[in-house]
Design a protein around this motif. Sequence first.
Motif, short mmCIF file in Angstrom:
data_model
loop_
_atom_site.label_atom_id
_atom_site.label_comp_id
_atom_site.label_asym_id
_atom_site.label_seq_id
_atom_site.Cartn_x
_atom_site.Cartn_y
_atom_site.Cartn_z
N ALA A 38 -9.17 -8.92 -14.58
CA ALA A 38 -10.14 -9.88 -14.33
C ALA A 38 -10.30 -9.85 -12.76
O ALA A 38 -11.41 -9.86 -12.11
N VAL A 39 -9.28 -9.85 -12.15
CA VAL A 39 -9.34 -9.75 -10.53
C VAL A 39 -9.97 -8.33 -10.03
O VAL A 39 -10.79 -8.49 -9.24
N LEU A 40 -9.40 -7.14 -10.59
CA LEU A 40 -10.34 -6.14 -10.11
C LEU A 40 -11.47 -5.86 -10.63
O LEU A 40 -12.43 -5.15 -9.82
N GLN A 41 -11.71 -6.33 -11.77
CA GLN A 41 -13.20 -6.25 -12.20
C GLN A 41 -14.02 -7.11 -11.16
O GLN A 41 -15.19 -6.53 -10.72
N ALA A 42 -13.67 -8.30 -10.65
CA ALA A 42 -14.17 -9.30 -9.90
C ALA A 42 -14.53 -8.38 -8.34
O ALA A 42 -15.55 -8.54 -7.76
N CYS A 43 -13.46 -7.56 -8.13
CA CYS A 43 -13.49 -6.87 -6.68
C CYS A 43 -14.54 -5.77 -6.83
O CYS A 43 -15.44 -5.81 -5.87
N GLN A 44 -14.69 -5.08 -7.85
CA GLN A 44 -15.58 -4.07 -8.14
C GLN A 44 -17.10 -4.78 -8.18
O GLN A 44 -17.82 -4.51 -7.47
N ASP A 45 -17.21 -5.93 -9.05
CA ASP A 45 -18.63 -6.54 -8.80
C ASP A 45 -18.85 -7.18 -7.75
O ASP A 45 -20.12 -7.18 -7.13
N ALA A 46 -17.97 -7.40 -6.75
CA ALA A 46 -18.09 -8.14 -5.32
C ALA A 46 -18.50 -6.87 -4.28
O ALA A 46 -18.47 -7.36 -3.30
N GLN A 47 -18.33 -5.69 -4.74
CA GLN A 47 -18.45 -4.67 -3.92
C GLN A 47 -17.41 -4.69 -2.68
O GLN A 47 -18.01 -4.19 -1.61
N VAL A 48 -16.24 -4.84 -2.95
CA VAL A 48 -15.05 -4.81 -2.30
C VAL A 48 -14.83 -3.24 -1.72
O VAL A 48 -14.92 -2.40 -2.55
N GLU A 49 -14.66 -2.95 -0.45
CA GLU A 49 -14.65 -1.73 0.01
C GLU A 49 -13.36 -1.01 0.12
O GLU A 49 -13.12 0.10 -0.40
N TRP A 50 -12.30 -1.84 0.62
CA TRP A 50 -10.72 -1.65 0.64
C TRP A 50 -10.06 -2.64 -0.14
O TRP A 50 -9.83 -3.83 -0.08
N TYR A 51 -9.10 -2.08 -1.04
CA TYR A 51 -7.95 -2.90 -1.73
C TYR A 51 -6.55 -2.91 -1.10
O TYR A 51 -6.03 -1.64 -1.12
N ALA A 52 -6.22 -3.85 -0.09
CA ALA A 52 -5.10 -3.81 0.64
C ALA A 52 -3.69 -4.32 0.02
O ALA A 52 -4.02 -5.57 -0.27
N VAL A 53 -2.87 -3.64 -0.27
CA VAL A 53 -1.55 -3.98 -0.92
C VAL A 53 -0.79 -4.72 0.08
O VAL A 53 -0.30 -4.05 1.24
N GLU A 54 -0.56 -6.03 -0.02
CA GLU A 54 0.23 -6.57 0.89
C GLU A 54 1.70 -7.37 0.25
O GLU A 54 1.41 -8.10 -0.84
N GLN A 55 2.71 -7.42 0.63
CA GLN A 55 3.81 -8.22 0.15
C GLN A 55 4.61 -8.85 1.23
O GLN A 55 5.36 -8.05 1.74
N ASP A 56 4.34 -9.98 1.72
CA ASP A 56 4.87 -10.63 2.88
C ASP A 56 6.58 -10.73 2.54
O ASP A 56 7.35 -10.19 3.70
N ILE A 57 7.04 -10.80 1.39
CA ILE A 57 8.37 -10.99 1.24
C ILE A 57 8.82 -10.13 0.01
O ILE A 57 8.01 -10.34 -1.17
N CYS A 58 9.56 -9.24 0.00
CA CYS A 58 9.90 -8.52 -1.07
C CYS A 58 11.31 -8.73 -1.36
O CYS A 58 12.24 -9.02 -0.71
N GLN A 59 11.58 -8.34 -2.85
CA GLN A 59 12.73 -8.82 -3.45
C GLN A 59 13.80 -7.39 -3.47
O GLN A 59 14.69 -7.28 -4.01
N ARG A 60 12.95 -6.29 -2.87
CA ARG A 60 13.77 -5.17 -2.82
C ARG A 60 13.25 -4.34 -1.44
O ARG A 60 12.47 -4.88 -0.88
N ASP A 61 13.53 -3.02 -1.36
CA ASP A 61 12.86 -2.30 -0.21
C ASP A 61 11.48 -2.36 -0.24
O ASP A 61 10.60 -1.98 -1.27
#
Length: 257
Positions: free
Chosen positions: A216-239
């Motif tokens: 649902a999130v990715l379909q909404a992004c496509q429908d909203a004409q999002v140009e870039w999908y930035a992956v972010e994780q402020d705190i990671c449980q691994r490297d």
Amino acid sequence: MSHSVLAAQLYTVREFTQTATDFAASLGRIRDIGYTAVQVSTIGPIPDAEVKAIVDDMGLTICNTHVRPSSALWDDLNTVIEQHLMWDCKHVAIGSMPGPFREEGEAGFTRFAKEASQIGQKLHAAGLTFSYHNHSFEFARFGERTGLDIIYEESDPRYLQAEIDTYWVQHGGGDPVAWISRMKNRMPVVHLKDMVILEDEQMMAEVGEGNLDWPAVLQACQDAQVEWYAVEQDICQRDPFESLRISYENLKTMGVE
């Protein structure tokens, strides 16, 4: 999608980007994962021209930024504009609403919306966009509206756009899909991170490893004409590079590339 839309938010690997040598090595690792773009945020004091040379050498694109310190947007905007033009980076963002605005409560949200619109108008004149990245404090309520409602309803949509963060919307009790849909044609970049419950607490997780409704999130992004999908994780449980890899591979499996 006709081109790669996945970007790595460098805040995820901020501890590994504080010198030019580490910055270059980190970009090499990110490129090897498969990312073709990065969002510059919280890197060390590396000259702008050197940043551009390293990024170009790695064959990457700077798709957007978080301006730090954010005060530069008020006090030294011309330098911010020159930096982004040098970097061939169209999208400028602020990572959070500065403290003095937050201290004013509802009035601060309104004042920020107006001042951010003025900044965005100047950036627009230079061919750039200006977006706001949310956390969860913006979901505090003021009567019938949340702080995030105020920011987007009281700002000029031509000059202040959105950088919706899926985790932080969920953390604040909002609906990421609804907010992405609401920002249709007003959101060049989205921040993707997942949420998992560990020991009864909400924690950040790699995309696809938590509880968000990614189809649902990715379909909404496509429908909203999002140009870039930035992956972010402020705190990671691994490297953190491994976290970026897991998110990248999961998003590919979901059909993003």
